[in-house]
Design a protein around this motif. Sequence first.
Motif, PDB file in Angstrom:
ATOM      1  N   MET A 142       0.852  -1.184   0.000  1.00 54.77           N
ATOM      2  CA  MET A 142       0.000   0.000   0.000  1.00 54.77           C
ATOM      3  C   MET A 142       0.896   1.246   0.000  1.00 54.77           C
ATOM      4  SD  MET A 142      -2.927   1.054   2.813  1.00 54.77           S
ATOM      5  CE  MET A 142      -4.077  -0.190   2.305  1.00 54.77           C
ATOM      6  N   SER A 143       0.647   2.173  -0.890  1.00 59.42           N
ATOM      7  CA  SER A 143       1.467   3.384  -0.987  1.00 59.42           C
ATOM      8  C   SER A 143       1.118   4.359   0.132  1.00 59.42           C
ATOM      9  CB  SER A 143       1.244   4.060  -2.337  1.00 59.42           C
ATOM     10  OG  SER A 143      -0.006   4.726  -2.348  1.00 59.42           O
ATOM     11  N   ASP A 144       2.028   5.328   0.370  1.00 56.78           N
ATOM     12  CA  ASP A 144       1.770   6.363   1.371  1.00 56.78           C
ATOM     13  C   ASP A 144       0.475   7.095   1.063  1.00 56.78           C
ATOM     14  OD1 ASP A 144       4.070   5.825   2.779  1.00 56.78           O
ATOM     15  OD2 ASP A 144       5.244   7.427   1.854  1.00 56.78           O
ATOM     16  N   ARG A 145       0.208   7.314  -0.222  1.00 56.30           N
ATOM     17  CA  ARG A 145      -0.999   8.043  -0.638  1.00 56.30           C
ATOM     18  C   ARG A 145      -2.258   7.325  -0.176  1.00 56.30           C
ATOM     19  NH1 ARG A 145       0.193  12.036  -4.579  1.00 56.30           N
ATOM     20  NH2 ARG A 145      -1.984  12.227  -5.127  1.00 56.30           N
ATOM     21  N   GLN A 146      -2.216   6.007  -0.140  1.00 51.56           N
ATOM     22  CA  GLN A 146      -3.401   5.244   0.264  1.00 51.56           C
ATOM     23  C   GLN A 146      -3.499   5.128   1.783  1.00 51.56           C
ATOM     24  OE1 GLN A 146      -2.223   1.867  -2.081  1.00 51.56           O
ATOM     25  NE2 GLN A 146      -3.895   2.186  -3.514  1.00 51.56           N
ATOM     26  N   LYS A 147      -2.382   5.247   2.487  1.00 51.70           N
ATOM     27  CA  LYS A 147      -2.371   5.065   3.936  1.00 51.70           C
ATOM     28  C   LYS A 147      -2.775   6.319   4.699  1.00 51.70           C
ATOM     29  CE  LYS A 147       1.861   3.112   3.850  1.00 51.70           C
ATOM     30  NZ  LYS A 147       3.137   2.711   4.411  1.00 51.70           N
ATOM     31  N   ILE A 148      -2.551   7.477   4.142  1.00 58.76           N
ATOM     32  CA  ILE A 148      -2.727   8.714   4.890  1.00 58.76           C
ATOM     33  C   ILE A 148      -4.028   9.424   4.524  1.00 58.76           C
ATOM     34  CG2 ILE A 148      -1.246   9.900   3.234  1.00 58.76           C
ATOM     35  CD1 ILE A 148      -0.481  11.866   5.352  1.00 58.76           C
ATOM     36  N   LEU A 149      -4.827   9.675   5.549  1.00 60.95           N
ATOM     37  CA  LEU A 149      -6.017  10.507   5.399  1.00 60.95           C
ATOM     38  C   LEU A 149      -5.656  11.826   6.080  1.00 60.95           C
ATOM     39  CD1 LEU A 149      -8.939  10.910   4.490  1.00 60.95           C
ATOM     40  CD2 LEU A 149      -9.635  10.091   6.757  1.00 60.95           C
ATOM     41  N   ILE A 150      -5.658  12.893   5.345  1.00 67.80           N
ATOM     42  CA  ILE A 150      -5.204  14.185   5.858  1.00 67.80           C
ATOM     43  C   ILE A 150      -6.134  14.648   6.975  1.00 67.80           C
ATOM     44  CG2 ILE A 150      -4.732  16.588   5.258  1.00 67.80           C
ATOM     45  CD1 ILE A 150      -4.237  15.536   2.338  1.00 67.80           C
ATOM     46  N   SER A 151      -5.527  14.998   8.134  1.00 67.41           N
ATOM     47  CA  SER A 151      -6.274  15.460   9.304  1.00 67.41           C
ATOM     48  C   SER A 151      -5.448  16.522  10.025  1.00 67.41           C
ATOM     49  CB  SER A 151      -6.543  14.289  10.254  1.00 67.41           C
ATOM     50  OG  SER A 151      -5.352  13.941  10.952  1.00 67.41           O
ATOM     51  N   PRO A 152      -6.025  17.204  11.016  1.00 67.89           N
ATOM     52  CA  PRO A 152      -5.249  18.208  11.761  1.00 67.89           C
ATOM     53  C   PRO A 152      -4.015  17.613  12.443  1.00 67.89           C
ATOM     54  CG  PRO A 152      -7.576  18.543  12.144  1.00 67.89           C
ATOM     55  CD  PRO A 152      -7.447  17.241  11.389  1.00 67.89           C
ATOM     56  N   ASN A 163      13.253  24.673   2.474  1.00 65.69           N
ATOM     57  CA  ASN A 163      14.565  24.477   3.080  1.00 65.69           C
ATOM     58  C   ASN A 163      14.684  23.011   3.510  1.00 65.69           C
ATOM     59  OD1 ASN A 163      16.500  24.156   5.238  1.00 65.69           O
ATOM     60  ND2 ASN A 163      16.597  26.379   5.363  1.00 65.69           N
ATOM     61  N   PRO A 164      15.649  22.252   2.951  1.00 67.67           N
ATOM     62  CA  PRO A 164      15.739  20.820   3.240  1.00 67.67           C
ATOM     63  C   PRO A 164      15.988  20.499   4.713  1.00 67.67           C
ATOM     64  CG  PRO A 164      17.517  21.516   1.751  1.00 67.67           C
ATOM     65  CD  PRO A 164      16.644  22.703   1.988  1.00 67.67           C
ATOM     66  N   VAL A 165      16.712  21.364   5.416  1.00 68.64           N
ATOM     67  CA  VAL A 165      16.964  21.094   6.830  1.00 68.64           C
ATOM     68  C   VAL A 165      15.684  21.256   7.635  1.00 68.64           C
ATOM     69  CG1 VAL A 165      18.291  21.793   8.862  1.00 68.64           C
ATOM     70  CG2 VAL A 165      19.384  21.748   6.621  1.00 68.64           C
ATOM     71  N   LEU A 166      14.948  22.333   7.376  1.00 68.82           N
ATOM     72  CA  LEU A 166      13.670  22.515   8.074  1.00 68.82           C
ATOM     73  C   LEU A 166      12.702  21.392   7.728  1.00 68.82           C
ATOM     74  CD1 LEU A 166      13.009  26.355   7.916  1.00 68.82           C
ATOM     75  CD2 LEU A 166      13.695  24.981   9.866  1.00 68.82           C
ATOM     76  N   ARG A 167      12.745  20.962   6.499  1.00 67.95           N
ATOM     77  CA  ARG A 167      11.864  19.883   6.058  1.00 67.95           C
ATOM     78  C   ARG A 167      12.159  18.609   6.849  1.00 67.95           C
ATOM     79  NH1 ARG A 167       9.483  20.205   0.813  1.00 67.95           N
ATOM     80  NH2 ARG A 167       8.513  18.253   0.317  1.00 67.95           N
ATOM     81  N   ARG A 168      13.453  18.349   7.122  1.00 67.19           N
ATOM     82  CA  ARG A 168      13.827  17.134   7.855  1.00 67.19           C
ATOM     83  C   ARG A 168      13.620  17.275   9.357  1.00 67.19           C
ATOM     84  NH1 ARG A 168      18.350  17.521   4.598  1.00 67.19           N
ATOM     85  NH2 ARG A 168      19.604  18.163   6.379  1.00 67.19           N
ATOM     86  N   VAL A 189       3.438  17.491   8.937  1.00 69.45           N
ATOM     87  CA  VAL A 189       3.714  18.138   7.651  1.00 69.45           C
ATOM     88  C   VAL A 189       4.638  17.272   6.798  1.00 69.45           C
ATOM     89  CG1 VAL A 189       4.728  20.165   6.531  1.00 69.45           C
ATOM     90  CG2 VAL A 189       3.257  20.455   8.540  1.00 69.45           C
ATOM     91  N   ALA A 190       5.676  16.709   7.401  1.00 68.29           N
ATOM     92  CA  ALA A 190       6.613  15.868   6.633  1.00 68.29           C
ATOM     93  C   ALA A 190       5.908  14.630   6.088  1.00 68.29           C
ATOM     94  CB  ALA A 190       7.800  15.463   7.497  1.00 68.29           C
ATOM     95  N   GLU A 191       5.061  14.032   6.894  1.00 71.64           N
ATOM     96  CA  GLU A 191       4.298  12.852   6.459  1.00 71.64           C
ATOM     97  C   GLU A 191       3.410  13.221   5.262  1.00 71.64           C
ATOM     98  OE1 GLU A 191       1.157   9.716   8.563  1.00 71.64           O
ATOM     99  OE2 GLU A 191       1.394  11.721   9.401  1.00 71.64           O
ATOM    100  N   LEU A 192       2.773  14.367   5.349  1.00 72.65           N
ATOM    101  CA  LEU A 192       1.917  14.858   4.271  1.00 72.65           C
ATOM    102  C   LEU A 192       2.715  15.037   2.983  1.00 72.65           C
ATOM    103  CD1 LEU A 192      -0.922  16.291   3.497  1.00 72.65           C
ATOM    104  CD2 LEU A 192       0.400  18.382   3.850  1.00 72.65           C
ATOM    105  N   LEU A 193       3.867  15.718   3.093  1.00 68.07           N
ATOM    106  CA  LEU A 193       4.655  16.011   1.904  1.00 68.07           C
ATOM    107  C   LEU A 193       5.378  14.784   1.352  1.00 68.07           C
ATOM    108  CD1 LEU A 193       5.983  19.548   2.853  1.00 68.07           C
ATOM    109  CD2 LEU A 193       4.071  18.950   1.346  1.00 68.07           C
ATOM    110  N   ASP A 194       5.679  13.808   2.229  1.00 70.49           N
ATOM    111  CA  ASP A 194       6.240  12.543   1.739  1.00 70.49           C
ATOM    112  C   ASP A 194       5.212  11.813   0.883  1.00 70.49           C
ATOM    113  OD1 ASP A 194       8.625  13.027   3.041  1.00 70.49           O
ATOM    114  OD2 ASP A 194       8.233  11.633   4.696  1.00 70.49           O
ATOM    115  N   ALA A 195       3.958  11.831   1.339  1.00 70.25           N
ATOM    116  CA  ALA A 195       2.884  11.131   0.617  1.00 70.25           C
ATOM    117  C   ALA A 195       2.399  11.926  -0.590  1.00 70.25           C
ATOM    118  CB  ALA A 195       1.714  10.857   1.561  1.00 70.25           C
ATOM    119  N   PHE A 196       2.377  13.253  -0.465  1.00 74.87           N
ATOM    120  CA  PHE A 196       1.828  14.118  -1.517  1.00 74.87           C
ATOM    121  C   PHE A 196       2.778  15.289  -1.775  1.00 74.87           C
ATOM    122  CE2 PHE A 196      -1.775  12.467   1.015  1.00 74.87           C
ATOM    123  CZ  PHE A 196      -2.459  11.745   0.048  1.00 74.87           C
TER     124      PHE A 196
END
Length: 179
Positions: free
Chosen positions: A1-11, A41-46, A15-22
């Motif tokens: 199952m891909s990240d896109r199928q596993k994650i339902l966007i919620s509050p 910024n890659p450091v802030l992203r990580r 943010v990193a999980e969201l951007l990894d999937a989408f």
Amino acid sequence: MSDRQKILISPQTKVAELLDAFPELEAVLIEIAPPFKKLRNPVLRRTVARVTSLSQAARVGNVPIADLVRRLRQAVGQPEYESGASAGGAAADTSPTSPDWLDRSRVTETIDARPMIDAGEQPLGMVMQTLRRLSGEQILELITPFEPAPLIDTAQKRGYQVWTTKQAADDFRTYFMRG
């Protein structure tokens, strides 16, 4: 199952999980709130993005969480968001008048985190270390280019009182004192 199928966007979605999937949602986030440009910024992203929930990001971007989740879900074809759901995370006191506990003469340390953040560094460790050194009614002043929502939530969970004031578009002053 891909990240896109596993994650339902919620509050509560990080943010990193969201951007990894989408990854395409980075542009949507920046369109919704320009302060999110820092996500490039890659450091802030990580670092920051890994611990920041959408609820906290909405506070930083001054965007209603229900609107943010709705737009993100719509952009990726997910079901409509029911805004009755809990947003999660405690907000800092941002009332226009400072709280009774805030006496600026008791500010014993000031951290201007703007250069660190601009360099892609995460000030959380330094701030938490400084907070642990506070005693009695000593106060820490933190200067950031946005409301530091994840840090505020962490400090509040550890019993600190917090108050934030916006001085300018990129100048937020957050005060911490032991509760």
